[in-house]
Write an enzyme that holds these catalytic residues in place. Structure first.
Site, PDB file in Angstrom:
ATOM      1  N   TYR A 138       0.829  -1.223   0.000  1.00  0.00           N
ATOM      2  CA  TYR A 138       0.000   0.000   0.000  1.00  0.00           C
ATOM      3  C   TYR A 138       0.862   1.271   0.000  1.00  0.00           C
ATOM      4  O   TYR A 138       0.860   2.040  -0.970  1.00  0.00           O
ATOM      5  CB  TYR A 138      -0.932  -0.079   1.219  1.00  0.00           C
ATOM      6  CG  TYR A 138      -1.643   1.183   1.613  1.00  0.00           C
ATOM      7  CD1 TYR A 138      -2.307   1.979   0.674  1.00  0.00           C
ATOM      8  CD2 TYR A 138      -1.687   1.567   2.953  1.00  0.00           C
ATOM      9  CE1 TYR A 138      -2.985   3.129   1.066  1.00  0.00           C
ATOM     10  CE2 TYR A 138      -2.366   2.706   3.342  1.00  0.00           C
ATOM     11  CZ  TYR A 138      -3.002   3.490   2.402  1.00  0.00           C
ATOM     12  OH  TYR A 138      -3.667   4.627   2.800  1.00  0.00           O
ATOM     13  N   ILE A 139       1.623   1.483   1.053  1.00  0.00           N
ATOM     14  CA  ILE A 139       2.376   2.740   1.154  1.00  0.00           C
ATOM     15  C   ILE A 139       3.554   2.734   0.177  1.00  0.00           C
ATOM     16  O   ILE A 139       3.871   3.740  -0.463  1.00  0.00           O
ATOM     17  CB  ILE A 139       2.840   2.987   2.608  1.00  0.00           C
ATOM     18  CG1 ILE A 139       1.626   2.953   3.551  1.00  0.00           C
ATOM     19  CG2 ILE A 139       3.558   4.322   2.718  1.00  0.00           C
ATOM     20  CD1 ILE A 139       1.974   2.906   5.033  1.00  0.00           C
TER      21      ILE A 139
ATOM     22  N   ASP B 171      12.023 -12.797  -1.327  1.00  0.00           N
ATOM     23  CA  ASP B 171      11.993 -12.453   0.096  1.00  0.00           C
ATOM     24  C   ASP B 171      13.269 -11.706   0.504  1.00  0.00           C
ATOM     25  O   ASP B 171      14.368 -12.093   0.112  1.00  0.00           O
ATOM     26  CB  ASP B 171      11.878 -13.741   0.908  1.00  0.00           C
ATOM     27  CG  ASP B 171      11.380 -13.453   2.291  1.00  0.00           C
ATOM     28  OD1 ASP B 171      10.190 -13.749   2.569  1.00  0.00           O
ATOM     29  OD2 ASP B 171      12.163 -12.905   3.109  1.00  0.00           O
TER      30      ASP B 171
ATOM     31  N   PHE C  43      10.045  -0.721   3.380  1.00  0.00           N
ATOM     32  CA  PHE C  43       8.631  -0.797   3.764  1.00  0.00           C
ATOM     33  C   PHE C  43       8.236  -2.217   4.181  1.00  0.00           C
ATOM     34  O   PHE C  43       7.226  -2.391   4.863  1.00  0.00           O
ATOM     35  CB  PHE C  43       7.733  -0.421   2.571  1.00  0.00           C
ATOM     36  CG  PHE C  43       7.863   1.005   2.122  1.00  0.00           C
ATOM     37  CD1 PHE C  43       7.051   1.991   2.651  1.00  0.00           C
ATOM     38  CD2 PHE C  43       8.797   1.369   1.147  1.00  0.00           C
ATOM     39  CE1 PHE C  43       7.161   3.312   2.235  1.00  0.00           C
ATOM     40  CE2 PHE C  43       8.909   2.682   0.722  1.00  0.00           C
ATOM     41  CZ  PHE C  43       8.096   3.656   1.267  1.00  0.00           C
ATOM     42  N   ALA C  44       8.960  -3.233   3.683  1.00  0.00           N
ATOM     43  CA  ALA C  44       8.509  -4.626   3.842  1.00  0.00           C
ATOM     44  C   ALA C  44       8.414  -5.009   5.312  1.00  0.00           C
ATOM     45  O   ALA C  44       9.377  -4.853   6.070  1.00  0.00           O
ATOM     46  CB  ALA C  44       9.464  -5.567   3.115  1.00  0.00           C
TER      47      ALA C  44
ATOM     48  N   ASN D 268      10.133 -11.684  10.526  1.00  0.00           N
ATOM     49  CA  ASN D 268      10.010 -10.896   9.287  1.00  0.00           C
ATOM     50  C   ASN D 268      10.395  -9.427   9.472  1.00  0.00           C
ATOM     51  O   ASN D 268      10.928  -8.814   8.559  1.00  0.00           O
ATOM     52  CB  ASN D 268       8.578 -10.985   8.751  1.00  0.00           C
ATOM     53  CG  ASN D 268       8.518 -10.682   7.259  1.00  0.00           C
ATOM     54  OD1 ASN D 268       9.306 -11.213   6.476  1.00  0.00           O
ATOM     55  ND2 ASN D 268       7.601  -9.821   6.866  1.00  0.00           N
TER      56      ASN D 268
ATOM     57  N   TYR E 228       4.429  -6.323  17.369  1.00  0.00           N
ATOM     58  CA  TYR E 228       4.610  -5.533  16.139  1.00  0.00           C
ATOM     59  C   TYR E 228       5.422  -4.266  16.448  1.00  0.00           C
ATOM     60  O   TYR E 228       6.454  -4.005  15.821  1.00  0.00           O
ATOM     61  CB  TYR E 228       3.250  -5.174  15.538  1.00  0.00           C
ATOM     62  CG  TYR E 228       3.322  -4.099  14.480  1.00  0.00           C
ATOM     63  CD1 TYR E 228       3.948  -4.348  13.257  1.00  0.00           C
ATOM     64  CD2 TYR E 228       2.787  -2.819  14.706  1.00  0.00           C
ATOM     65  CE1 TYR E 228       4.039  -3.353  12.289  1.00  0.00           C
ATOM     66  CE2 TYR E 228       2.868  -1.834  13.740  1.00  0.00           C
ATOM     67  CZ  TYR E 228       3.494  -2.099  12.540  1.00  0.00           C
ATOM     68  OH  TYR E 228       3.591  -1.110  11.584  1.00  0.00           O
TER      69      TYR E 228
ATOM     70  N   HIS F 105      -7.931  -1.696   8.520  1.00  0.00           N
ATOM     71  CA  HIS F 105      -7.901  -0.242   8.730  1.00  0.00           C
ATOM     72  C   HIS F 105      -9.300   0.359   8.671  1.00  0.00           C
ATOM     73  O   HIS F 105     -10.155  -0.088   7.905  1.00  0.00           O
ATOM     74  CB  HIS F 105      -6.968   0.421   7.707  1.00  0.00           C
ATOM     75  CG  HIS F 105      -5.536   0.040   7.930  1.00  0.00           C
ATOM     76  ND1 HIS F 105      -4.595  -0.010   6.942  1.00  0.00           N
ATOM     77  CD2 HIS F 105      -4.892  -0.345   9.064  1.00  0.00           C
ATOM     78  CE1 HIS F 105      -3.426  -0.389   7.458  1.00  0.00           C
ATOM     79  NE2 HIS F 105      -3.590  -0.596   8.740  1.00  0.00           N
TER      80      HIS F 105
ATOM     81  N   ASP G  71      -5.898  -0.773  22.798  1.00  0.00           N
ATOM     82  CA  ASP G  71      -6.223   0.419  21.990  1.00  0.00           C
ATOM     83  C   ASP G  71      -6.228   1.648  22.886  1.00  0.00           C
ATOM     84  O   ASP G  71      -7.156   1.843  23.673  1.00  0.00           O
ATOM     85  CB  ASP G  71      -7.641   0.288  21.394  1.00  0.00           C
ATOM     86  CG  ASP G  71      -7.636  -0.201  19.964  1.00  0.00           C
ATOM     87  OD1 ASP G  71      -6.544  -0.267  19.367  1.00  0.00           O
ATOM     88  OD2 ASP G  71      -8.724  -0.511  19.448  1.00  0.00           O
TER      89      ASP G  71
END
Ligand SMILES: NC(=O)c1ccc[n+]([C@@H]2O[C@H](COP(=O)([O-])OP(=O)(O)OC[C@H]3O[C@@H](n4cnc5c(N)ncnc54)[C@H](O)[C@@H]3O)[C@@H](O)[C@H]2O)c1
Length: 336
Positions: free
Chosen positions: A14-15, A55, A77-78, A96, A145, A193, A289
């Protein structure tokens, strides 16, 4: 200094794809490395971009890319970016987002490539201790994350000390919106999102949009976030590159508008933009959140000359709606 080739990991995402589009408009030469686990070949103009499908943890492949293309800089970005999944499967994220980029950094060190632009995140801060959050806010991520991104920032600092790697950590807040021409857009699967999910509820692709928590200590009880348009993120990458090309030091900057909008405000703006009533269901708060996340973007302006151009969520929603109602109906696979 003459412009060299830019290696863009995750450039089919996306970005990444929006940034590729803008870099090409600025006359840059781009090679994308993407394993297409979440990226889309159709998001790239393949007549003008070299896409290496593979990869970033594949050392032989990465070495071949560096030997063939001799990149001047890497825009990274990956990553995997589903916060909830990172809690249930942390090793997938550390593998990753932290281990795989080491292969890239080793190749950079071997080939003397010393410019790195990193897609970091406000999730490296954890729960806000003050709002708006500036770059001195303590970094205490509350999920794997955010931790994986924070740890990679640390690795990059150590590489600066050891062999002079210069990095810009771009700490994005909530990326949103799509290409203003409607050519490319956001197509995550699953989509987590808020804005695309609201629009999916508007088209009937989702039965309704669930609002998680209406009892937060905010004016309307729903969470407040800082939505940053994907094209503004792309601008920031170009300016970060300029900073490094001028010999700038490693630096961390927030990318946000400095203004927060609640979930209810986003839904009512989407109703105005689409002309549809959006079906809403209300659920309990989600663990982890925070009520409010808003950036202080002053440093990005002072240091990079960057400021968000699309400050109103209406512009974000309009561009996302254009993508969702355009020829691809918001999905690359729809035409491939
Ligand atoms: N979307 C947001 O709101 C947001 C906010 C803060 C930070 N970020 C960060 O920005 C970056 C881009 O996010 P996005 O929303 O465009 O995600 P995305 O999933 O659309 O793009 C990531 C791309 O990386 C590729 N990829 C993943 N692992 C790979 C690997 N091992 N080798 C090669 N390619 C690989 C995927 O196929 C995908 O094309 C990510 O690093 C994310 O953590 C995103």
């Amino acid at each position: 200094m003459a412009k060299g080739t830019l290696l863009i990991t995750g450039g089919a995402g996306y970005i990444g794809s929006h940034t590729v589009k803008q870099l090409l408009q600025r006359g840059e030469k781009v090679v994308v490395l993407d394993n297409l686990v979440f990226g889309h070949r159709e998001a790239l103009p393949l007549d003008r971009v070299t896409l290496v499908e593979g990869d970033m943890g594949n050392a032989a492949l990465v070495e071949k890319i560096f030997a063939e293309h001799q990149p001047e800089a890497v825009l990274h970005f990956a990553a995997f970016a589903f916060v909830g999944e990172s809690v249930t499967d942390p090793l997938k994220y550390y593998r990753n987002n932290l281990a795989a980029p080491l292969t890239l950094l080793e190749a950079m060190q071997r080939h003397g490539v010393k410019e790195f632009i990193f897609s970091s995140t406000c999730a490296t801060y954890g729960n806000p201790q003050f709002i708006p959050m500036n770059e001195t806010h303590p970094q205490d991520p509350v999920n794997p994350y955010g931790a994986s991104k924070h740890m990679l920032e640390r690795v990059l600092k150590d590489c600066d000390t050891a062999w002079g790697l210069k990095s810009v950590f771009l700490r994005y807040f909530n990326a949103s919106g799509c290409d203003l021409e409607g050519e490319i857009g956001e197509d995550h699967n699953p989509e987590t999102h808020l804005i695309p999910r609201i629009l999916m509820a508007a088209t009937g692709e989702l039965e309704s949009i669930t609002v998680f928590g209406t009892d937060y200590p905010t004016p309307d009880g729903t969470c407040i976030r800082d939505y940053i348009h994907v094209n503004d993120l792309a601008d920031a990458h170009a300016l970060a590159l300029e900073h490094l090309r001028k010999g700038g030091e490693s630096v961390a900057v927030n990318l946000g508008t400095g203004r927060g909008f609640s979930v209810r405000e986003i839904i009512s703006t989407a109703e105005r933009v689409t002309g549809k009533t959006i079906p809403v269901t209300y659920g309990p708060r989600r663990a982890g959140d925070p009520p409010e996340l808003v950036a202080d973007p002053a440093k990005a302006k002072a240091l990079l000359g960057w400021e968000a151009r699309h400050k109103e969520p209406q512009a974000h929603i309009e561009s996302a709606w254009k993508w969702m109602t355009g020829p691809r109906k918001g999905r690359y696979a729809a035409t491939s």
